[in-house]
Design an enzyme around this catalytic site. Structure first.
Site, PDB file in Angstrom:
ATOM      1  N   GLU A  39       0.851  -1.203   0.000  1.00  0.00           N
ATOM      2  CA  GLU A  39       0.000   0.000   0.000  1.00  0.00           C
ATOM      3  C   GLU A  39       0.888   1.255   0.000  1.00  0.00           C
ATOM      4  O   GLU A  39       1.941   1.284   0.660  1.00  0.00           O
ATOM      5  CB  GLU A  39      -0.845  -0.039   1.293  1.00  0.00           C
ATOM      6  CG  GLU A  39      -1.763   1.140   1.516  1.00  0.00           C
ATOM      7  CD  GLU A  39      -2.500   1.036   2.855  1.00  0.00           C
ATOM      8  OE1 GLU A  39      -2.149   0.166   3.699  1.00  0.00           O
ATOM      9  OE2 GLU A  39      -3.443   1.827   3.067  1.00  0.00           O
ATOM     10  N   LYS A 109      -9.299   2.332  -2.024  1.00  0.00           N
ATOM     11  CA  LYS A 109      -9.545   1.678  -0.727  1.00  0.00           C
ATOM     12  C   LYS A 109     -10.913   2.053  -0.162  1.00  0.00           C
ATOM     13  O   LYS A 109     -11.227   3.234   0.010  1.00  0.00           O
ATOM     14  CB  LYS A 109      -8.432   2.078   0.241  1.00  0.00           C
ATOM     15  CG  LYS A 109      -8.448   1.362   1.573  1.00  0.00           C
ATOM     16  CD  LYS A 109      -7.202   1.744   2.385  1.00  0.00           C
ATOM     17  CE  LYS A 109      -7.082   0.971   3.677  1.00  0.00           C
ATOM     18  NZ  LYS A 109      -5.846   1.316   4.415  1.00  0.00           N
ATOM     19  N   CYS A 144      -5.192  -3.401   2.585  1.00  0.00           N
ATOM     20  CA  CYS A 144      -4.937  -3.400   4.025  1.00  0.00           C
ATOM     21  C   CYS A 144      -6.210  -3.523   4.861  1.00  0.00           C
ATOM     22  O   CYS A 144      -6.814  -4.575   4.881  1.00  0.00           O
ATOM     23  CB  CYS A 144      -4.108  -2.170   4.402  1.00  0.00           C
ATOM     24  SG  CYS A 144      -3.186  -2.426   5.946  1.00  0.00           S
TER      25      CYS A 144
HETATM   26  C1  ACM Z   1      -4.018   0.104   7.152  1.00  0.00           C
HETATM   27  O1  ACM Z   1      -5.125  -0.006   6.626  1.00  0.00           O
HETATM   28  N1  ACM Z   1      -3.004   0.679   6.532  1.00  0.00           N
HETATM   29  C2  ACM Z   1      -3.785  -0.429   8.497  1.00  0.00           C
END
Ligand code: ACM
Length: 263
Positions: A39, A109, A144
């Site tokens: 990420e 995301k 993530c």
């Molecule tokens: C995250 O979502 N970077 C913990």
């Protein structure tokens, strides 16, 4: 069969040029059909404001993704990489899915973690699957913190994913408890590309836990990195082997679902 690589490293905050140089070199040198980076791998992670992250954000057509796209085309490799994506003046925490011969796509995301809420807009791409005919692979992407929501992996699997990749900057070390279940309950491969190192802003330090891993569709750990080193995990996988969702002569994990009873 395809050869999957997961890269674990330590992106430096704000240092897009250096981070990109490392990734271009690693993507060129890694003999795999698909390479997954963490990420926000072009930019580092711990931003504090929208104005700060906007300085290092780029559109999907910007120089960083274009440089990685050049490698992907030249070496005939799929590359997935997290980056701060600029769209107009909005910034998303995105992953570029770069497939040779196709236009790159951005997964944005869905579930923002902690101070990401001060820096990024909530993703609006939804969960989608990219078909890669040459690899006979249907690729789904989440990022993530999306892992905490079983709906993310489930949606990707119901949409046909054989393999879910999860570029990550994990700051807790509990994801390894649930990732194998996400793989098993959906009968998909799951690859977590996490980062290592720390980032400190003021008096707050984030420690990133490494332990990147590739899980097989029965939940077995096929490869795993340690919690602090740069690493390239490489595993051969068979995407087509995930598509038959039955596990005996009667039961099928998708056909047996009873969604009318689910909240
Ligand atoms: C995250 O979502 N970077 C913990």
């Amino acid at each position: 069969m395809m050869r999957l690589a997961v890269v674990q490293f330590r992106p430096a905050l704000h240092a897009v040029h250096e981070n990109l140089e490392f990734m271009v070199r690693t993507a060129s040198d890694t003999d795999a059909h698909m390479i997954v980076f963490p990420e926000l791998a072009t930019s580092g992670y711990f931003f504090l404001s929208r104005d700060e992250v906007r300085v290092v954000a780029e559109p999907l057509t910007g120089p960083s993704i274009t440089a990685l796209r050049d490698v992907a085309e030249r070496m005939d490799r799929v590359i997935v990489v997290g980056f701060p994506e600029l769209d107009g003046d909005v910034v998303y925490n995105s992953a570029a899915i770069i497939v040779p011969g196709q236009e790159p796509r951005a997964y944005r995301k869905t579930h923002l973690f902690y101070k990401e809420r001060h820096c990024f807009a909530e993703g609006n791409s939804g969960f989608f699957v990219v078909n890669i005919p040459r690899l006979d692979c249907n690729l789904g992407t989440m990022i993530c913190y999306d892992w905490r929501f079983p709906e993310a992996a489930r949606t990707l699997a119901l949409r046909g994913a054989d393999l879910i990749v999860c570029p990550s900057n994990l700051v807790t070390n509990v994801s390894h408890i649930s990732m194998p279940s996400r793989a098993l309950e959906n009968k998909v491969y799951l690859a977590v590309a996490n980062r290592t190192g720390t980032e400190t802003r003021g008096d707050e330090e984030l420690l990133f836990n490494g332990a990147s891993a590739i899980y097989g569709f029965n939940g077995q750990r096929m490869a795993e990195a340690d919690d602090h080193s740069d690493a390239v995990l490489i595993t051969d996988i068979d995407p087509a082997a995930t598509r038959k969702k039955s596990f005996n002569s009667i039961n099928d994990i998708f056909a047996d679902r009873r969604p009318e009873f689910y909240a």
